[in-house]
Design an enzyme around this catalytic site. Sequence first.
Site: not given
Length: 794
Positions: A478, A594, A607
Amino acid sequence: MAEAHQAVGFQFTVRPDGVELKLSQEVIKNIYLSGLTAWKKRAIQFKNGVLAGVYPASPSSWLIVVIAMMSSLYTRVDPSLGMIEAMKENLPYRDCMSVQTRAVLSAILFATGLWLFLIYLLRYTLKALLSYHGWIFESHGKMSTSTKVWLTLVKMFSGRRPLLYSFQASLPRLPVPSVDDTIHRYLESVRPLLVSDEYDQMVTLAKEFKDSKAAQLQRYLILKSWWATNYVSDWWEEYIYLRSRSPIMVNSNFYIMDLLYITPTHRQAARAGNMVHAMLQYRRKLERGEHAPLRALGTVPMCSTQMERMFNTTRLPGIETDAVLHLTDRKHLIVYHKGRFFQVWLYTGGRHLLPSELELQFQRILNDTSEPQQGELKLAALTAGNRHGSPAAPVPWARARSKYFSQGLNKVSLDAIESAAFFLTLDDEPQGYDQARPRSLDSYAKSLLHGKCYDRWFDKSFTLISYPNGKMGINVEHSWADAPIVGHMWEYVLSTDCFQLGYTEEGHCKGDVNKGLPYPSRLQWQIPVECKSIIEASYVSAKRIADDVDFYGCLFHEFGKGLIKKCRTSPDAFIQMALQLAQFRDQGLFCLTYESSMTRMFRDGRTETVRSCTSEAVAFVKAMESADSTNAQRLALFRKAADKHQNMYRLAMTGSGIDRHLLCLYIISKYLNVDSPFLKKVLSEPWRLSTSQTPQQQLNLVDIKKFPKYVGAGGGFGPVADDGYGVSYIIVGENLITFHISSKFSCPHTDSYRFGQHIQKAMLDIQALFTEEKQRQTVENGKHTPLENGKKHI
């Protein structure tokens, strides 16, 4: 061995009468073609680099400006206002040139300067236009005159046929929100989650922070925003991902699934061959910058920076922080099968291996019956286990890499893995969605997320996973990028596999088979006993995490985007409100939620967080659970909550989110040794419900109406909190929504299957509100008699 002789490019023998030299014509030809391809690649990259560098102008526009300036020399009209004449008189070595030569050279220099000035003017004009975000706050289907004019100007200044990186220099910088706005929105977000005393305490901490330390921290952050291209992204990558000492398997890495209903071929090697070839095609276009940039409304460009590190990238373990290594022009692939590592070259004769050639290489690996070397079977578990280690074995992977893999065969083999284009696992257990098996999606997801804990190289940018029944999937590290980046590549690869490359009637890759290719080579290891114990410890740690993942995959068929849009609400807001209702029914309380939102309308954007549990959402959920509320009241509260959520999502996309701002303020406070109880409190709050939508970005690749079975299943991730849920969802076409739900077995209060049932019921309950309203409106419209209608008409 014949293969070994084929790999020899030349041979020489020393004789008493001289040296006898034998050259392989085939190898010399391949060397020539490889060099030719490399030079062609450099030429294309240079050309595309120039095109992107001068965008939105074009190189031909330079010629036009030069011709215009040259023409002025003969028309005796001086558009330079004397600058050409001044340059002519001050040129170096002017005594060596004729008057006409100096005039021509001065005109060319002035034209070039004017051309560069116009390019920067166009770029900054476009950047100013792209800084306007009023369009995103307008109601769907309603566009104001000012937005229409703005869109026309953006199209006018955007040029034609942009390349992938054409807009990078024109993207605006991510703005730093004001401290007052951030604190106000933060307090608003936690108000429904705290009792009065807790909220009053948080207000006090926030006021103390704003009055004492905030101004100093904000000044440093604004200074960084002027200096860096993005004030968040580098710290986000370093402190959220690379400095994290938790295992990245499950906790960080995510996965993306194959097509849901279609398997183009059940031959494992053939499917892997087509998919790898499609990825190589994508990589070639990516390296040349030839992909079209993603644009909102077909006009507003998104940042493409993250795509640069998709291939040839790996995460390197460190003691305190990891690092991301990105290389260029990698020509090999590492394949894992039944505990063995193989190196497969991806080029021959200066071109990519064809799908049929890749199928042959993968089939050779599948047919290989050799045993793993000592310590080789579970070697990849080092990338899955703890990053922080234990007192007995601190930072196991980083120290093991430094001690046991820094020289000899181990270093050569590890370098081959870390420098590979990507990692491929030929799995030995079939997976995929099967309607006959109720929990098949669950098993498929867990396989992609963690596998056996030692059969994926979790540090690679992504691991492509191939199953014996022809199904595929990927596991993604990630830190280097977010899910939409990999999703863009995956959409391209799936459509290319199914609609361009195809298969023979027997399920093999199309094309002739070149059996003269050298066999894939085994990586060689010399792993000592001490290293084996570290590998085993990492495996045990990773296995404990993997076994604790409770997963449920839910296919929601009752309705999809089509019906939600008829309700005149955002599909994402609809689903988020359903998640809030499901969360309350499942846990009996509300929690910090979230939702990931992208900020790629800004340079180097990644993001931002949307805090979905708002006061409006809480009021709606309470009305749904209250017998005293009518459906009309519930629907009104739903619309209010959905509008609030949509507005928050838009604020996050346009740089007015709060969580990245607070994170960066906290990091600066740590650098300055400034203690802030407010920031500590904010950053310590757990996200018990973490959600994300997987977007469909290239709808033009597959016509879902024509091919309704060619739909993807999206992807998912592990739970963020030990006592919470992770929910990923994808809205596919008009009539399908897929939910990927994860939690932990070790938590007695969570159950992924139970939560999935709550989500489905919540979706249906909200839809029922709109159905009842529509029926009520129909009845009311039908109450008028013909006479009454006639009178009204008259």
